[in-house]
Design an enzyme around this catalytic site. Structure first.
Site, PDB file in Angstrom:
ATOM      1  N   GLU A 155       0.532  -0.569   7.788  1.00 45.29           N
ATOM      2  CA  GLU A 155       0.950  -1.607   6.840  1.00 45.29           C
ATOM      3  C   GLU A 155       2.142  -2.421   7.353  1.00 45.29           C
ATOM      4  O   GLU A 155       2.801  -3.121   6.584  1.00 45.29           O
ATOM      5  CB  GLU A 155       1.267  -1.001   5.473  1.00 45.29           C
ATOM      6  N   HIS A 184       6.409   1.627   0.505  1.00 43.56           N
ATOM      7  CA  HIS A 184       5.035   1.637  -0.012  1.00 43.56           C
ATOM      8  C   HIS A 184       4.624   3.073  -0.275  1.00 43.56           C
ATOM      9  O   HIS A 184       4.772   3.926   0.600  1.00 43.56           O
ATOM     10  CB  HIS A 184       4.102   0.985   1.013  1.00 43.56           C
ATOM     11  N   HIS A 227       1.879   5.975  -2.650  1.00 42.78           N
ATOM     12  CA  HIS A 227       0.627   6.216  -3.367  1.00 42.78           C
ATOM     13  C   HIS A 227       0.935   7.088  -4.584  1.00 42.78           C
ATOM     14  O   HIS A 227       0.208   8.035  -4.870  1.00 42.78           O
ATOM     15  CB  HIS A 227      -0.378   6.919  -2.457  1.00 42.78           C
ATOM     16  N   HIS A 272      -5.154   1.371  -4.753  1.00 41.51           N
ATOM     17  CA  HIS A 272      -4.458   1.820  -3.546  1.00 41.51           C
ATOM     18  C   HIS A 272      -3.090   2.452  -3.856  1.00 41.51           C
ATOM     19  O   HIS A 272      -2.902   3.641  -3.600  1.00 41.51           O
ATOM     20  CB  HIS A 272      -4.329   0.618  -2.594  1.00 41.51           C
TER      21      HIS A 272
END
Ligand code: ZN
Length: 223
Positions: A79, A98, A100, A161
Site C-alpha cells: 500500500e 492502515h 484491518h 477491506h
C-alpha cells in the site's frame, strides 16, 4: 543506519497497532513522512509481509515521494502508493496508518457512511466517515479512492477491506486509528439498538472548526 530515529518510530507504531488488535498476522501498514537535512522529503514505511513482533528499524523501507527506494533491503508495503498519494494530497499529514480493525471492517462491508455521532469523532477525525469505493489492495485505484474518501478529514474506511487514518505525526495517526475504531464500534452497535442520533448541527460545526484549527487543513465542507 540512515534515518534510524524515523524508522524506529515507524516500528514502534506498527507494534502498537498489532498489540491493540487492529491487525492480524502481517496485515496493515504504517508510514511517516520526514524531511532530510538537504531538504528532500522522504517516507519511511513498513515492509511487505513481515511479522510485527520481530520487525526492526532495519526492516523499514525509505522511499522518496516518487516511490523510489532510498534505503532498506525489503520490499515496501504493497500500500506504499496509497500512503504516497495521501501525503501528496495533504500538506499537513506526516503519518498514515492502515489497519484491518474489526469494527472498521464491519462498517466497511456495509459501505455505509458514518454520520457525525460523537464530539471526539468530529474534533479529531474531521466529521463523517466516508467509505472509499472498493479497489484491489495495492492498486492505484485504491490509492485514488482512499484520497477521495479522506478529503480533508483524518480517517476513512476502505470498502470490504479496512481503515486508514492520518495525522500530523505517528502518535496522532495512531490515536485517530483508535478513535475511528471506537466510532465504528459505537455506530455498529447503535444501529443494532435501532435509533442512531447524529450530533446537532451546531456541535458538528464547532467540532469541524476545532478540527481545522488543530490539523492546519481547510475546514471540511460543512454540508
Ligand atoms: Zn489492507
Amino acid at each position: 543506519m540512515m534515518w534510524e530515529a524515523q524508522r524506529s518510530e515507524v516500528v514502534e507504531t506498527a507494534r502498537r497497532i498489532h498489540h491493540a488488535g487492529f491487525v492480524a498476522g502481517t496485515a496493515g501498514n504504517v508510514s511517516q513522512r520526514f524531511r532530510e537535512p538537504g531538504g528532500r522529503e522522504l517516507m519511511a514505511i513498513t515492509p511487505s509481509g513481515r511479522c510485527y513482533d520481530t520487525m526492526t528499524a532495519d526492516d523499514i523501507v525509505v522511499l522518496d515521494m516518487q516511490g523510489q527506494r532510498i534505503a532498506g533491503d525489503l520490499a515496501p508495503s504493497i500500500e506504499a502508493m496509497m500512503h504516497l498519494a495521501i501525503y501528496r494530497a495533504r500538506r499537513n499529514v506526516c503519518a498514515v496508518v492502515h489497519t484491518h480493525a474489526v469494527h472498521a471492517c464491519l462498517v466497511a462491508v456495509t459501505a455505509r457512511e458514518i454520520p457525525p455521532l460523537l464530539d471526539e469523532q468530529v474534533t479529531f477525525l474531521g466529521g463523517e466517515i466516508v467509505v472509499a469505493d472498493y479497489a484491489l489492495p495495492g492498486s492505484p485505484e485504491l490509492a485514488r479512492n482512499a484520497v477521495a474518501a479522506l478529503g480533508s478529514r483524518n480517517a476513512a474506511l476502505l470498502a470490504s477491506h479496512g481503515a486508514v487514518a492520518a495525522g500530523r505525526d505517528l502518535r496522532e495517526a495512531f490515536d485517530n486509528c483508535a478513535i475511528l475504531e471506537k466510532t465504528a464500534h459505537v455506530y455498529a452497535l447503535a444501529r443494532i439498538m435501532g435509533d442512531v442520533r447524529a450530533l446537532p448541527p451546531h456541535a458538528v460545526e464547532a467540532g469541524k472548526t476545532a478540527f481545522a484549527a488543530r490539523s492546519g487543513d481547510a475546514a471540511p465542507d460543512a454540508s
